[in-house]
Design a protein around this motif. Sequence first.
Motif, PDB file in Angstrom:
ATOM      1  N   GLY A  95       0.811  -1.210   0.000  1.00 57.16           N
ATOM      2  CA  GLY A  95       0.000   0.000   0.000  1.00 57.16           C
ATOM      3  C   GLY A  95       0.838   1.251   0.000  1.00 57.16           C
ATOM      4  N   GLU A 110      -5.317   8.920   3.584  1.00 60.15           N
ATOM      5  CA  GLU A 110      -5.657   8.376   2.272  1.00 60.15           C
ATOM      6  C   GLU A 110      -4.746   7.183   2.042  1.00 60.15           C
ATOM      7  OE1 GLU A 110      -4.813  11.459  -0.516  1.00 60.15           O
ATOM      8  OE2 GLU A 110      -6.092  12.913   0.507  1.00 60.15           O
ATOM      9  N   SER A 111      -5.321   6.061   1.612  1.00 55.75           N
ATOM     10  CA  SER A 111      -4.511   4.874   1.380  1.00 55.75           C
ATOM     11  C   SER A 111      -5.073   4.081   0.208  1.00 55.75           C
ATOM     12  CB  SER A 111      -4.473   4.007   2.642  1.00 55.75           C
ATOM     13  OG  SER A 111      -3.529   2.970   2.519  1.00 55.75           O
ATOM     14  N   GLN A 112      -4.172   3.438  -0.508  1.00 58.20           N
ATOM     15  CA  GLN A 112      -4.580   2.542  -1.589  1.00 58.20           C
ATOM     16  C   GLN A 112      -3.516   1.486  -1.774  1.00 58.20           C
ATOM     17  OE1 GLN A 112      -5.038   4.867  -5.119  1.00 58.20           O
ATOM     18  NE2 GLN A 112      -2.863   5.209  -5.387  1.00 58.20           N
ATOM     19  N   PRO A 119      -7.691  -4.979  -4.937  1.00 56.66           N
ATOM     20  CA  PRO A 119      -7.344  -3.570  -4.708  1.00 56.66           C
ATOM     21  C   PRO A 119      -8.195  -2.954  -3.598  1.00 56.66           C
ATOM     22  CG  PRO A 119      -8.697  -3.785  -6.673  1.00 56.66           C
ATOM     23  CD  PRO A 119      -8.396  -5.184  -6.193  1.00 56.66           C
ATOM     24  N   SER A 121      -8.894   1.138  -1.709  1.00 58.33           N
ATOM     25  CA  SER A 121      -8.653   2.579  -1.734  1.00 58.33           C
ATOM     26  C   SER A 121      -9.632   3.216  -0.763  1.00 58.33           C
ATOM     27  CB  SER A 121      -8.868   3.133  -3.141  1.00 58.33           C
ATOM     28  OG  SER A 121      -8.671   4.536  -3.149  1.00 58.33           O
TER      29      SER A 121
END
Length: 133
Positions: A95, A110-112, A119, A121
Amino acid sequence: MKMLRPLALAAALLAPLAAGNAAGRPDHGLTALAGIERGEWTLRAADGTSRSICISDPQVLLQLQHRGVTCTRFVVEDGSSGGRVTYNCPGIGNGATRVVVETPRLVRVESQGISRGLPFSFEYEGRRTGACR
């Protein structure tokens, strides 16, 4: 003598990285997270959903999708009000997370990345809501 100049230049350029003072270094966290208050936090998404977590170590915000998993982190940006990290969790995923510390009781996360082949997000506004239960 000519051969020593390039070596001296290379050493001068790499010294800050070796000392760990610059962004772009392997590390375990962001400086700005040291200033947030410990306790119960509510993480609210833009769609109105929320989740609560007890934060005893603010660095947990860096890998919310992979909480409790030992991962290798790399600090991409580190400042007094936040920064960015990338991380890799062998066999589980990876990530990239950006955190902005607005106040000791308000953060944006914010993370993805990829978790178990899928996936993810998300964006959260985190607010301290009290002591951990």
